[in-house]
Write a protein that holds these residues in place. Sequence first.
Motif, mmCIF file in Angstrom:
data_model
loop_
_atom_site.group_PDB
_atom_site.id
_atom_site.type_symbol
_atom_site.label_atom_id
_atom_site.label_comp_id
_atom_site.label_asym_id
_atom_site.label_seq_id
_atom_site.Cartn_x
_atom_site.Cartn_y
_atom_site.Cartn_z
ATOM 1 N N TYR A 49 -10.991 6.548 -3.452
ATOM 2 C CA TYR A 49 -10.591 5.865 -2.229
ATOM 3 C C TYR A 49 -9.277 6.457 -1.711
ATOM 4 O O TYR A 49 -8.262 6.448 -2.415
ATOM 5 C CB TYR A 49 -10.421 4.368 -2.493
ATOM 6 C CG TYR A 49 -10.183 3.545 -1.246
ATOM 7 C CD1 TYR A 49 -11.244 3.207 -0.420
ATOM 8 C CD2 TYR A 49 -8.912 3.112 -0.909
ATOM 9 C CE1 TYR A 49 -11.042 2.447 0.717
ATOM 10 C CE2 TYR A 49 -8.707 2.349 0.235
ATOM 11 C CZ TYR A 49 -9.777 2.024 1.032
ATOM 12 O OH TYR A 49 -9.581 1.280 2.166
ATOM 13 N N PRO A 50 -9.283 7.009 -0.500
ATOM 14 C CA PRO A 50 -8.058 7.638 0.007
ATOM 15 C C PRO A 50 -6.997 6.601 0.375
ATOM 16 O O PRO A 50 -7.288 5.611 1.045
ATOM 17 C CB PRO A 50 -8.533 8.403 1.242
ATOM 18 C CG PRO A 50 -9.828 7.792 1.623
ATOM 19 C CD PRO A 50 -10.407 7.136 0.407
ATOM 20 N N LYS A 51 -5.792 6.855 -0.095
ATOM 21 C CA LYS A 51 -4.680 5.965 0.233
ATOM 22 C C LYS A 51 -4.282 6.192 1.689
ATOM 23 O O LYS A 51 -4.374 7.297 2.197
ATOM 24 C CB LYS A 51 -3.497 6.259 -0.679
ATOM 25 C CG LYS A 51 -3.715 5.850 -2.118
ATOM 26 C CD LYS A 51 -2.507 6.211 -2.958
ATOM 27 C CE LYS A 51 -2.564 5.651 -4.350
ATOM 28 N NZ LYS A 51 -3.586 6.175 -5.207
ATOM 29 N N GLY A 52 -3.837 5.136 2.307
ATOM 30 C CA GLY A 52 -3.373 5.243 3.683
ATOM 31 C C GLY A 52 -3.794 4.032 4.489
ATOM 32 O O GLY A 52 -4.797 3.382 4.186
ATOM 33 N N PHE A 53 -3.013 3.741 5.496
ATOM 34 C CA PHE A 53 -3.273 2.587 6.352
ATOM 35 C C PHE A 53 -4.382 2.918 7.342
ATOM 36 O O PHE A 53 -4.418 3.999 7.911
ATOM 37 C CB PHE A 53 -1.983 2.195 7.089
ATOM 38 C CG PHE A 53 -2.078 0.874 7.775
ATOM 39 C CD1 PHE A 53 -2.060 -0.312 7.059
ATOM 40 C CD2 PHE A 53 -2.206 0.809 9.153
ATOM 41 C CE1 PHE A 53 -2.159 -1.535 7.705
ATOM 42 C CE2 PHE A 53 -2.305 -0.404 9.803
ATOM 43 C CZ PHE A 53 -2.281 -1.580 9.076
ATOM 44 N N GLU A 88 -15.351 0.704 8.828
ATOM 45 C CA GLU A 88 -16.366 1.135 7.857
ATOM 46 C C GLU A 88 -16.827 2.563 8.157
ATOM 47 O O GLU A 88 -17.012 3.376 7.248
ATOM 48 C CB GLU A 88 -17.566 0.183 7.846
ATOM 49 C CG GLU A 88 -18.567 0.560 6.767
ATOM 50 C CD GLU A 88 -19.704 -0.429 6.609
ATOM 51 O OE1 GLU A 88 -20.755 0.002 6.089
ATOM 52 O OE2 GLU A 88 -19.566 -1.603 6.986
ATOM 53 N N ASP A 89 -17.003 2.883 9.442
ATOM 54 C CA ASP A 89 -17.353 4.255 9.821
ATOM 55 C C ASP A 89 -16.240 5.224 9.413
ATOM 56 O O ASP A 89 -16.505 6.334 8.952
ATOM 57 C CB ASP A 89 -17.585 4.369 11.331
ATOM 58 C CG ASP A 89 -18.782 3.569 11.806
ATOM 59 O OD1 ASP A 89 -19.803 3.537 11.102
ATOM 60 O OD2 ASP A 89 -18.682 2.966 12.895
ATOM 61 N N LEU A 90 -15.017 4.795 9.575
ATOM 62 C CA LEU A 90 -13.867 5.607 9.195
ATOM 63 C C LEU A 90 -13.870 5.868 7.691
ATOM 64 O O LEU A 90 -13.737 7.008 7.241
ATOM 65 C CB LEU A 90 -12.574 4.899 9.617
ATOM 66 C CG LEU A 90 -11.257 5.535 9.208
ATOM 67 C CD1 LEU A 90 -11.101 6.922 9.804
ATOM 68 C CD2 LEU A 90 -10.103 4.639 9.630
ATOM 69 N N SER A 147 -16.328 -3.150 -6.711
ATOM 70 C CA SER A 147 -15.133 -2.467 -6.260
ATOM 71 C C SER A 147 -14.188 -3.460 -5.595
ATOM 72 O O SER A 147 -14.625 -4.376 -4.910
ATOM 73 C CB SER A 147 -15.524 -1.374 -5.263
ATOM 74 O OG SER A 147 -14.403 -0.727 -4.766
ATOM 75 N N ARG A 148 -12.915 -3.246 -5.820
ATOM 76 C CA ARG A 148 -11.913 -4.095 -5.158
ATOM 77 C C ARG A 148 -11.529 -3.510 -3.801
ATOM 78 O O ARG A 148 -10.839 -4.134 -3.021
ATOM 79 C CB ARG A 148 -10.675 -4.232 -6.039
ATOM 80 C CG ARG A 148 -10.918 -5.038 -7.310
ATOM 81 C CD ARG A 148 -9.683 -5.139 -8.188
ATOM 82 N NE ARG A 148 -9.136 -3.854 -8.606
ATOM 83 C CZ ARG A 148 -9.601 -3.097 -9.595
ATOM 84 N NH1 ARG A 148 -10.652 -3.503 -10.270
ATOM 85 N NH2 ARG A 148 -9.034 -1.960 -9.917
ATOM 86 N N LYS A 149 -11.954 -2.285 -3.564
ATOM 87 C CA LYS A 149 -11.656 -1.613 -2.290
ATOM 88 C C LYS A 149 -12.936 -1.547 -1.465
ATOM 89 O O LYS A 149 -14.036 -1.560 -2.015
ATOM 90 C CB LYS A 149 -11.102 -0.217 -2.571
ATOM 91 C CG LYS A 149 -9.762 -0.294 -3.280
ATOM 92 C CD LYS A 149 -9.218 1.049 -3.623
ATOM 93 C CE LYS A 149 -7.870 0.873 -4.305
ATOM 94 N NZ LYS A 149 -7.584 1.899 -5.259
ATOM 95 N N PRO A 150 -12.799 -1.431 -0.149
ATOM 96 C CA PRO A 150 -13.998 -1.423 0.709
ATOM 97 C C PRO A 150 -14.730 -0.075 0.697
ATOM 98 O O PRO A 150 -14.467 0.790 1.512
ATOM 99 C CB PRO A 150 -13.432 -1.735 2.097
ATOM 100 C CG PRO A 150 -12.021 -1.245 2.040
ATOM 101 C CD PRO A 150 -11.558 -1.426 0.628
ATOM 102 N N VAL A 151 -15.643 0.069 -0.243
ATOM 103 C CA VAL A 151 -16.435 1.290 -0.338
ATOM 104 C C VAL A 151 -17.707 1.079 0.487
ATOM 105 O O VAL A 151 -18.502 0.189 0.184
ATOM 106 C CB VAL A 151 -16.793 1.616 -1.800
ATOM 107 C CG1 VAL A 151 -17.658 2.864 -1.881
ATOM 108 C CG2 VAL A 151 -15.522 1.782 -2.636
ATOM 109 N N PRO A 152 -17.932 1.881 1.525
ATOM 110 C CA PRO A 152 -19.118 1.689 2.373
ATOM 111 C C PRO A 152 -20.401 2.136 1.664
ATOM 112 O O PRO A 152 -20.379 3.020 0.805
ATOM 113 C CB PRO A 152 -18.837 2.571 3.592
ATOM 114 C CG PRO A 152 -17.839 3.567 3.142
ATOM 115 C CD PRO A 152 -17.066 2.942 2.026
#
Length: 169
Positions: free
Chosen positions: A22-26, A99-101, A129-134
């Motif tokens: 998961y890439p870090k960043g806002f 989500e597309d991003l 997953s705790r992160k939004p993995v599409p």
Amino acid sequence: MEEIINKVANSALEVFDLEDYYPKGFRVQIDISQWLLEGFLLKEKDFREHLKNHDWSQYQDQYVAVHCSTDAIIPAWALILVSVHLAPFAKKVVNGTIEDLDASLYEEILSKIDYSVYKSKPVIVKGCSRKPVPMRAYILATNYLQPFARSIMYGEACSAVPLYKESKK
């Protein structure tokens, strides 16, 4: 008392966790309907004026998804023009939702992984997953793993769902 043995930890099972990539960043989403007349009508002169007066620096080093939340018919040039304004600031700009991003970010990352380390191994694609993995990332990862893995499962080791098994030659 009998010793408890972690059979999963001692197995040849490889866990492929998309959260690790998961890439870090806002991430931020821009809704261009805010620059349309009543949210639906694009008047070029007004639209360009809104873009000219917008503070694009607020998107510095951010991942940006550009979309329109209304059913307005948007000419292609309008979205492209927004991306031109964002280009000096944003890390990445896509047309669509967050989500597309995320899917686009995963497409870049997953295409660069060396999957040969999974050659002839049973692999489980971790599901929680705790992160939004599409979903697109799960499908893409499975497609990349398939030519290498002996088998692919989805979920957790205690309750994995089989997805693929290499055919016997």
